[in-house]
Design an enzyme around this catalytic site. Structure first.
Site, PDB file in Angstrom:
ATOM      1  N   ASN A   1      65.548  52.315 -27.008  1.00  0.00           N
ATOM      2  CA  ASN A   1      64.600  51.141 -27.528  1.00  0.00           C
ATOM      3  C   ASN A   1      65.289  50.018 -27.964  1.00  0.00           C
ATOM      4  OD1 ASN A   1      65.123  53.092 -29.798  1.00  0.00           O
ATOM      5  ND2 ASN A   1      63.069  52.212 -30.664  1.00  0.00           N
TER       6      ASN A   1
ATOM      7  N   GLU B   1      64.549  46.564 -29.546  1.00  0.00           N
ATOM      8  CA  GLU B   1      63.399  45.630 -30.457  1.00  0.00           C
ATOM      9  C   GLU B   1      63.665  44.321 -30.509  1.00  0.00           C
ATOM     10  OE1 GLU B   1      62.574  47.841 -33.988  1.00  0.00           O
ATOM     11  OE2 GLU B   1      61.464  49.519 -32.916  1.00  0.00           O
TER      12      GLU B   1
ATOM     13  N   CYS C   1      61.010  50.131 -24.762  1.00  0.00           N
ATOM     14  CA  CYS C   1      61.034  51.509 -25.304  1.00  0.00           C
ATOM     15  C   CYS C   1      62.022  52.040 -24.482  1.00  0.00           C
ATOM     16  CB  CYS C   1      59.624  52.558 -24.651  1.00  0.00           C
ATOM     17  SG  CYS C   1      58.307  52.206 -25.604  1.00  0.00           S
TER      18      CYS C   1
ATOM     19  N   GLU D   1      62.349  54.925 -22.667  1.00  0.00           N
ATOM     20  CA  GLU D   1      62.219  55.677 -21.345  1.00  0.00           C
ATOM     21  C   GLU D   1      62.100  54.650 -20.417  1.00  0.00           C
ATOM     22  OE1 GLU D   1      60.560  55.805 -24.216  1.00  0.00           O
ATOM     23  OE2 GLU D   1      59.313  57.778 -24.578  1.00  0.00           O
TER      24      GLU D   1
ATOM     25  N   CYS E   1      54.749  53.779 -20.624  1.00  0.00           N
ATOM     26  CA  CYS E   1      55.879  54.552 -20.232  1.00  0.00           C
ATOM     27  C   CYS E   1      55.286  55.406 -19.328  1.00  0.00           C
ATOM     28  CB  CYS E   1      56.901  54.972 -21.302  1.00  0.00           C
ATOM     29  SG  CYS E   1      57.919  53.789 -22.049  1.00  0.00           S
TER      30      CYS E   1
HETATM   31  N1  THU Z   1      59.487  54.220 -28.789  1.00  0.00           N
HETATM   32  C1  THU Z   1      60.031  54.487 -27.872  1.00  0.00           C
HETATM   33  O1  THU Z   1      61.120  53.775 -27.397  1.00  0.00           O
HETATM   34  N2  THU Z   1      59.588  55.465 -27.221  1.00  0.00           N
HETATM   35  C2  THU Z   1      58.552  56.096 -27.308  1.00  0.00           C
HETATM   36  O2  THU Z   1      58.198  56.974 -26.615  1.00  0.00           O
HETATM   37  C3  THU Z   1      57.577  55.625 -28.561  1.00  0.00           C
HETATM   38  C4  THU Z   1      58.122  54.439 -29.259  1.00  0.00           C
HETATM   39  C5  THU Z   1      59.899  52.930 -29.733  1.00  0.00           C
HETATM   40  C6  THU Z   1      59.222  51.669 -29.544  1.00  0.00           C
HETATM   41  C7  THU Z   1      59.543  50.750 -30.635  1.00  0.00           C
HETATM   42  O3  THU Z   1      60.925  50.331 -30.732  1.00  0.00           O
HETATM   43  C8  THU Z   1      59.872  52.183 -31.631  1.00  0.00           C
HETATM   44  O4  THU Z   1      59.871  52.968 -30.892  1.00  0.00           O
HETATM   45  C9  THU Z   1      58.562  52.401 -32.760  1.00  0.00           C
HETATM   46  O5  THU Z   1      57.269  52.374 -32.024  1.00  0.00           O
END
Ligand code: THU
Length: 158
Positions: free
Chosen positions: A61, A63, A72, A74, A113
């Site tokens: 991920n 941000e 995300c 994925e 995702c």
């Molecule tokens: N996040 C992911 O990368 N994948 C997931 O399956 C759930 C959430 C990330 C998004 C954000 O950067 C952090 O986790 C908190 O939600």
């Protein structure tokens, strides 16, 4: 009126029960999680996809201070794989999460995702197996479509 039911079949495996390929993929997802840029949530997620050519592509991920701009793990991994190899299907997607100094219980992909997973399966006409790699426990789901029943897809666009 007709009452219908959709069932989800999946496996709950211990790490010891994983095959070599699955183990490598879960470890790759865990490693990728450590490199995530999760400056705001401190919740680091890693994803590793195994392609049909045997290559493993990872993502995590990313941000942003403007929250919706982040992405995300994925989708980072899937989009990177599809950008690099537009003609090679994805066989397996493994996901792992790390926060508070340790790998977490399994997490499941968010709705956006899941939508991307369904698109990927339809694009290549191949299921993507999903491994939710928790600390000590792995959920094994046959295909992305199972996680998003009755999904909106290209057929709906006519
Ligand atoms: N996040 C992911 O990368 N994948 C997931 O399956 C759930 C959430 C990330 C998004 C954000 O950067 C952090 O986790 C908190 O939600």
């Amino acid at each position: 009126m007709e009452n219908l039911k959709i069932e989800l079949n999946y496996k709950n495996l211990s790490f010891e029960e994983l095959g070599n390929e699955e183990m490598i993929l879960c470890k790759a997802a865990q490693k990728a999680a450590l490199n995530a840029y999760a400056a705001y949530s401190n919740f680091k997620v890693g994803a590793a996809v195994l392609l049909e050519n045997g290559e493993i592509i990872c993502g995590n991920n990313q941000e942003n201070a403007s929250f919706p701009s982040g992405i995300c793990a994925e989708r980072t991994a899937i989009f990177y794989a599809n950008a690099k190899y537009p003609d090679i299907p994805i066989k397996i997607l493994a996901i792992a999460a790390y926060s508070n100094g340790e790998f977490q219980k399994y997490i499941s992909p968010c709705g956006i995702c899941r939508q991307v997973l369904v698109e990927t399966e339809r694009r290549f006409q191949k299921p993507v197996r999903i491994l939710l790699c928790g600390s000590g426990q792995v959920l094994d789901i046959e295909k992305g479509e199972d996680l998003l029943p009755l999904a909106f897809n290209d057929e709906n666009l006519g």
